[in-house]
Design an enzyme around this catalytic site. Structure first.
Site, PDB file in Angstrom:
ATOM      1  CG  ASP A  85      51.900  34.527  47.028  1.00 22.44           C
ATOM      2  OD1 ASP A  85      51.530  35.483  46.060  1.00 22.44           O
ATOM      3  OD2 ASP A  85      51.407  33.523  47.348  1.00 22.44           O
ATOM      4  CB  SER A  86      47.820  36.545  47.934  1.00 18.46           C
ATOM      5  OG  SER A  86      48.113  35.576  47.235  1.00 18.46           O
ATOM      6  CE1 TYR A  95      46.585  39.339  50.021  1.00 18.61           C
ATOM      7  CE2 TYR A  95      48.198  40.467  48.973  1.00 18.61           C
ATOM      8  CZ  TYR A  95      47.603  39.939  50.104  1.00 18.61           C
ATOM      9  OH  TYR A  95      48.188  40.161  51.152  1.00 18.61           O
ATOM     10  CB  CYS A 101      52.060  37.880  44.700  1.00 18.77           C
ATOM     11  SG  CYS A 101      50.020  38.121  44.682  1.00 18.77           S
ATOM     12  CD  GLU A 139      45.519  28.349  47.879  1.00 17.90           C
ATOM     13  OE1 GLU A 139      45.192  28.090  48.861  1.00 17.90           O
ATOM     14  OE2 GLU A 139      46.433  28.954  47.539  1.00 17.90           O
ATOM     15  CB  CYS A 163      48.882  33.519  38.701  1.00 19.99           C
ATOM     16  SG  CYS A 163      48.507  32.922  40.250  1.00 19.99           S
ATOM     17  CB  THR A 164      53.353  33.093  42.418  1.00 25.55           C
ATOM     18  OG1 THR A 164      52.343  33.362  43.054  1.00 25.55           O
ATOM     19  CG2 THR A 164      54.243  34.042  41.819  1.00 25.55           C
ATOM     20  CG  HIS A 165      48.116  29.781  43.193  1.00 25.30           C
ATOM     21  ND1 HIS A 165      48.483  30.785  43.846  1.00 25.30           N
ATOM     22  CD2 HIS A 165      47.742  28.929  44.032  1.00 25.30           C
ATOM     23  CE1 HIS A 165      48.091  30.950  44.984  1.00 25.30           C
ATOM     24  NE2 HIS A 165      47.581  29.756  45.286  1.00 25.30           N
TER      25      HIS A 165
HETATM   26  N1  DGL Z   1      49.446  34.812  44.350  1.00 26.60           N
HETATM   27  C1  DGL Z   1      48.407  35.336  43.658  1.00 26.60           C
HETATM   28  C2  DGL Z   1      49.116  35.807  42.240  1.00 26.60           C
HETATM   29  O1  DGL Z   1      50.260  35.242  41.689  1.00 26.60           O
HETATM   30  C3  DGL Z   1      47.408  34.351  43.148  1.00 26.60           C
HETATM   31  C4  DGL Z   1      46.438  34.064  44.437  1.00 26.60           C
HETATM   32  C5  DGL Z   1      45.565  35.270  44.701  1.00 26.60           C
HETATM   33  O2  DGL Z   1      44.512  35.474  43.999  1.00 26.60           O
HETATM   34  O3  DGL Z   1      45.862  35.932  45.562  1.00 26.60           O
HETATM   35  O4  DGL Z   1      48.655  36.584  41.556  1.00 26.60           O
END
Ligand code: DGL
Length: 267
Positions: A10-11, A42, A73, A151, A185-187
């Site tokens: 993941d990012s 990202y 991600c 975050e 989005c995984t967040h």
């Molecule tokens: N992990 C990214 C996603 O699921 C979110 C964080 C990022 O923007 O890198 O899209």
């Protein structure tokens, strides 16, 4: 059967929401995680930059003994489209598994999608949904502040700042009358309670992380790649920035301390 690890990247931290589910549903599997914490986010970068980072992340994981790779991600998965970036082992992003689950869940044929700006601009979830069921009506909304709110720990149910941002972002999706919403989005699963409260009981939330983990289990079964070990699997984490920052932040994602060794590594 194969005792190599599942590679997850993941990012940054978001992919930990997929790791958490993998640990629950595949407790004997080893996991090697790469979080590009030095280059997150990202989701606000160009397609070319995200694709370059993705290649480097995959190359990093391939230096380890992995039998399948998950792009945990939403942003990376959206830039990849339907093509697999590896041809010698199974691979999944989060888009297709979530689209498949949303099509199965919707009763009224209206699905909402929330994700990073890059994800929403790519139209990846719409494409994947329409490949499964062209009749589904899709409403998508970018929620750029959510990654930062998670975050920085604004994650309690109905935290006033997160609630305000979520009400603003989710208004068009509520107006569209969706009965299913993809957390693309995984967040976002970390603030699912707040999102769920705003959307109301009639709306089913689909976590792209959870669906990717379930899809991984199914794929490993189909390829006869599940481990035959009966011992608890190990997680090993690599991050491109500080180990201590990762350990501190990871608590928001795992709702627990990091369960494994963490190394800082250049990619
Ligand atoms: N992990 C990214 C996603 O699921 C979110 C964080 C990022 O923007 O890198 O899209």
């Amino acid at each position: 059967m194969d005792r190599d690890a599942i590679g997850v990247f993941d990012s940054g931290m978001g992919g930990l929401t997929a790791v958490k589910v993998l640990n629950q549903i595949l407790p004997h599997e080893n996991i090697i995680y790469f979080g590009d914490t030095a280059r997150i986010p990202y989701g606000t970068r160009s397609r070319q930059t995200i694709q370059r980072y993705t290649k480097e992340d995959i190359a990093f994981l391939r230096r380890h003994p992995v039998k399948m790779i998950i792009a945990a991600c939403g942003t990376v998965s959206s830039m990849l489209g339907a093509d697999s970036p590896v041809d010698d082992m199974p691979f999944t992003g989060v888009v297709y598994p979530a689209a498949r689950a949303a099509c199965a869940a919707t009763q009224n044929g209206r699905v909402g999608i929330i994700g990073t700006p890059a994800t929403v601009a790519s139209g990846s979830y719409e494409t994947a949904i329409h490949n499964v069921d062209p009749r589904v009506d899709v409403t998508a909304m970018a929620c750029p502040l959510f990654v930062h709110l998670v975050e920085y720990g604004y994650t309690k149910r109905n935290d006033p700042i997160t609630r305000l941002a979520a009400e603003e972002y989710l208004a068009p999706i509520r107006s569209a009358g969706v009965d299913t919403l993809i957390l693309g989005c995984t967040h976002y699963p970390i603030i699912a309670d707040t999102i769920g409260d705003i959307m109301g009981d009639g709306v089913r939330l689909i976590s792209a992380s959870e669906e990717a983990a379930k899809f991984t289990k199914q794929t490993l079964e189909e390829h006869d790649l599940l481990t035959d070990s009966t011992e608890q699997g190990h997680n090993v984490y690599y991050v491109s920035d500080s180990v201590s920052m990762f350990r501190d932040n990871a608590r928001h994602f795992l709702e627990d301390a990091v369960n494994g060794q963490v190394f800082s590594s250049r990619i």
